[in-house]
Motif scaffolding. Structure first.
Motif, mmCIF file in Angstrom:
data_model
loop_
_atom_site.group_PDB
_atom_site.id
_atom_site.type_symbol
_atom_site.label_atom_id
_atom_site.label_comp_id
_atom_site.label_asym_id
_atom_site.label_seq_id
_atom_site.Cartn_x
_atom_site.Cartn_y
_atom_site.Cartn_z
ATOM 1 N N PHE A 172 0.755 -1.304 0.073
ATOM 2 C CA PHE A 172 0.146 -0.114 0.025
ATOM 3 C C PHE A 172 1.041 1.162 -0.271
ATOM 4 O O PHE A 172 0.537 2.323 -0.316
ATOM 5 C CB PHE A 172 -0.991 0.148 1.211
ATOM 6 C CG PHE A 172 -2.410 -0.662 0.693
ATOM 7 C CD1 PHE A 172 -3.151 -0.146 -0.114
ATOM 8 C CD2 PHE A 172 -2.447 -2.269 0.917
ATOM 9 C CE1 PHE A 172 -4.441 -0.936 -0.282
ATOM 10 C CE2 PHE A 172 -3.363 -2.724 0.805
ATOM 11 C CZ PHE A 172 -4.441 -2.106 0.010
ATOM 12 N N LEU A 178 0.231 4.152 -2.723
ATOM 13 C CA LEU A 178 -0.144 5.241 -2.328
ATOM 14 C C LEU A 178 0.825 6.460 -3.148
ATOM 15 O O LEU A 178 0.351 7.389 -3.912
ATOM 16 C CB LEU A 178 0.082 5.584 -0.803
ATOM 17 C CG LEU A 178 0.045 7.062 -0.189
ATOM 18 C CD1 LEU A 178 -1.532 7.569 -0.402
ATOM 19 C CD2 LEU A 178 0.335 7.084 1.057
ATOM 20 N N MET A 211 -1.668 -2.256 9.286
ATOM 21 C CA MET A 211 -1.892 -2.613 8.043
ATOM 22 C C MET A 211 -2.949 -1.541 7.503
ATOM 23 O O MET A 211 -3.120 -1.493 6.272
ATOM 24 C CB MET A 211 -2.657 -4.059 8.105
ATOM 25 C CG MET A 211 -2.958 -4.705 6.662
ATOM 26 S SD MET A 211 -3.901 -6.189 6.940
ATOM 27 C CE MET A 211 -5.347 -5.648 7.631
ATOM 28 N N PHE A 231 -2.241 3.023 5.346
ATOM 29 C CA PHE A 231 -2.007 3.475 4.149
ATOM 30 C C PHE A 231 -3.155 3.150 3.130
ATOM 31 O O PHE A 231 -3.534 4.129 2.497
ATOM 32 C CB PHE A 231 -0.634 2.799 3.661
ATOM 33 C CG PHE A 231 0.620 3.447 3.859
ATOM 34 C CD1 PHE A 231 1.169 3.119 5.178
ATOM 35 C CD2 PHE A 231 1.340 4.056 2.635
ATOM 36 C CE1 PHE A 231 2.187 3.878 5.544
ATOM 37 C CE2 PHE A 231 2.320 4.810 3.280
ATOM 38 C CZ PHE A 231 3.032 4.880 4.444
ATOM 39 N N PRO A 232 -3.958 2.029 3.309
ATOM 40 C CA PRO A 232 -5.115 1.665 2.606
ATOM 41 C C PRO A 232 -6.279 2.815 2.720
ATOM 42 O O PRO A 232 -6.883 3.422 1.531
ATOM 43 C CB PRO A 232 -5.679 0.468 3.070
ATOM 44 C CG PRO A 232 -4.330 -0.298 3.615
ATOM 45 C CD PRO A 232 -3.454 0.778 4.206
ATOM 46 N N TRP A 276 -5.765 6.040 3.675
ATOM 47 C CA TRP A 276 -5.393 7.319 3.329
ATOM 48 C C TRP A 276 -5.281 7.188 1.830
ATOM 49 O O TRP A 276 -6.068 8.038 1.021
ATOM 50 C CB TRP A 276 -3.670 7.455 3.345
ATOM 51 C CG TRP A 276 -3.194 7.736 4.520
ATOM 52 C CD1 TRP A 276 -4.322 8.150 5.832
ATOM 53 C CD2 TRP A 276 -1.944 7.629 5.244
ATOM 54 N NE1 TRP A 276 -3.253 8.474 6.932
ATOM 55 C CE2 TRP A 276 -1.734 8.208 6.528
ATOM 56 C CE3 TRP A 276 -0.717 7.446 4.688
ATOM 57 C CZ2 TRP A 276 -0.933 8.388 7.427
ATOM 58 C CZ3 TRP A 276 0.506 7.526 5.436
ATOM 59 C CH2 TRP A 276 0.145 8.052 6.804
ATOM 60 N N LEU A 277 -5.284 5.972 1.139
ATOM 61 C CA LEU A 277 -5.505 5.850 -0.513
ATOM 62 C C LEU A 277 -6.983 6.008 -0.820
ATOM 63 O O LEU A 277 -7.414 6.873 -1.592
ATOM 64 C CB LEU A 277 -4.834 4.527 -0.635
ATOM 65 C CG LEU A 277 -4.837 4.220 -2.152
ATOM 66 C CD1 LEU A 277 -3.777 5.341 -2.949
ATOM 67 C CD2 LEU A 277 -4.106 3.030 -2.592
#
Lengths: 261, 257
Positions: free
Chosen positions: A37, A41, B172, B175-176, B178-179
């Protein structure tokens, strides 16, 4: 013979003692999901800003993630001993310090290589980047050298863990520092001069540059200078880290702070 | 009602003080957002999109708010377990949900450090002017988003009650989300199947509202969605916390780490 045994068996035992890391519930999110990720990103930020190609971000972030185990696990192999109350026992033994501490770095380097290769492969497949098949062996070599260099920085971090309690904070700080300074996501030419200059003296910078050139089709011979620079930086950091550990051990003994930091 | 407000205030204040003394929390709520603010600044500047520098600075702060909510709320049960205070907390007379809410609210509130830090960093280090398009709406949008994230934190905290490795799950999800919520990347760039996922995540609307209030645009529809999702999260959290508390009591696993 005893030193060799301490180096290999002691190192492996210490790594296995990080049993929490071996739990799939921690290992998979930390070493597999998170790097993927991070790559996604930054690749999408790159698409937003029209700065660089997906390949740029896959290579940069995959190599940078080699530093995750190198920083965190390396610090934890020493800080964890304090947590388990075994640090004073270990430091009271007559075991030679060089194999004792450096042996712990070997499994960590292997871990860094595996994480980086996984991130590179999975990230590359997800984003559909093309890397020449002939470059894969050379890339593996660069990843290994980079993981070695990052472990040198991890040793410095581990030494700090002998004196300061919260290695999670220092590991995160080093990780963030590498992310900003080493040209992982922003080309070094686009960073201020002083940042690019600092980047020349830290692990990752030369490894990432070499890997990017290899991924673009350059030969190993044409990047040997970069690989040698990365390896040289690694040797310097390993030596500094070892010296720093010995210094911190002495200071901790003098202040009777081995268990309390 | 007064008892509930008092409980919320005392719990919030206690957790704010506790988190402010944690080195790791200071890192995640102040230092990490500054790292991402710096990266965003150079990425957007090098990409020749200087007009969006306030966007980058603001986004890094919003990402920090999500990080502190995620780590704080995800770990709220685990930390109580490690400190041996989970059982007394569960056994205390107020419903567990009302005890947990101030704690998760505090973790979202500490995200204000992130927003303040990145805006000040952008202003004084990179010279990004902070001209808010709708200051009054901004002043309303931020607390609405914080309370909303506190409610989402309850869902996260409740869901992680049965899992001893909650912190790894938190790692975990940073980031996901955020995206997927468009924290720094426009949702239009992401594959279509991601969009419905982003709609049910309140940070999407919270970030959108705060950004519209700061940079320009209509923040009210996004604020409305924040309120709707916040209420939905509160009901969901009430069900999950009750269910998991019951299971943990039946299996006698409440304090097991």
């Amino acid at each position: 013979m005893s030193a060799v045994r301490i180096f290999f068996v002691g190192g492996l035992t210490s790594y296995r003692a990080l049993f929490s890391w071996l739990s799939p519930w921690i290992l998979i999110p930390t070493f597999c999901i998170a790097p993927l990720f991070q790559i996604l990103l930054f690749a999408y930020i790159g698409r937003t800003t029209h700065l660089e190609s997906d390949k740029f971000y896959v290579v940069g972030n995959a190599l940078q993630y080699a530093s995750l185990p190198c920083l965190f696990a390396m610090a934890q192999t020493i800080d964890g001993e304090r947590y388990q109350k075994t640090l004073p026992v270990i430091l009271a033994t007559p075991a030679p310090r060089l194999p004792l501490f450096l042996g712990r770095s070997l499994p960590v380097i292997a871990n860094g290589i595996v994480v980086s290769v996984f991130a590179f492969t999975a990230g590359g497949l997800l984003l559909g980047i093309h890397v020449p098949v002939g470059a894969l062996g050379s890339l593996a070599l660069v990843i290994a050298v980079t993981a070695f260099a990052c472990t040198g920085l991890g040793l410095v971090n581990a030494a700090a863990g002998l004196r300061f309690r919260d290695t999670a904070v220092s590991s995160n700080l080093f990780f963030g520092f590498l992310l900003v300074f080493c040209g992982v996501n922003v080309p070094l030419d686009d960073l201020p001069g002083w940042m690019s200059t600092i980047a020349q003296g830290v692990p990752l910078t030369h490894g990432i540059e070499a890997a990017r050139k290899l991924a673009d089709g350059a030969s190993l011979g044409s990047v040997r200078g970069l690989v040698a620079a990365e390896a040289g930086i690694g040797v310097v950091y390993v030596a500094a880290g070892y010296g720093f550990i010995r210094l911190m051990e002495r200071v901790s003994r003098q202040r009777a702070a081995l268990e309390v930091a | 009602m007064i008892r509930f407000l008092r409980l919320t205030w005392v719990g919030w204040l206690l957790n704010m003080k506790s988190l402010t003394r944690s080195g790791l929390f200071i890192f995640t709520s102040v230092i990490e957002p500054l790292i991402f603010a710096t990266l965003s600044y150079y990425l957007f500047k090098a990409g020749h999109r200087p007009g969006t520098l306030l966007y980058a600075s603001l986004s890094a702060g919003l990402m920090g708010i999500w990080t502190s909510t995620l780590f704080g709320s995800g770990g709220v049960i685990s930390w109580q377990r490690w400190q041996g205070t989970l059982e007394p907390t569960v056994a205390s007379p107020p419903p567990l949900l009302l005890v947990l809410f101030p704690l998760t609210l505090a973790t979202a509130s500490i995200g204000l450090y992130s927003l303040t830090a990145t805006l000040l960093w952008g202003r004084f280090v990179f010279g990004i002017p902070v001209h808010l398009a709708h200051p009054a709406t901004f002043a309303l949008a931020v607390p609405v988003m914080i309370v909303n994230l506190g409610a989402l934190g309850l869902v996260i905290g409740g869901s992680f009650m049965l899992y001893r490795n909650a912190n790894a799950l938190s790692n975990m999800l940073e980031f996901p989300v955020w995206l997927v919520t468009g924290a720094l990347v426009p949702l239009s760039l992401l594959p279509g199947w991601v969009h419905p996922l982003s709609w049910i995540l309140s940070p999407t609307w919270g970030f959108r509202a705060v950004r519209a209030a700061a940079i320009g645009g209509d923040a009210w529809p996004a604020l409305g969605m924040c309120v709707v999702l916040g209420v939905a999260y509160a009901f969901l959290a009430s069900y999950l916390v009750g269910l998991f508390e019951f299971r943990a009591r039946v299996r006698a696993t409440l304090s097991l780490t």
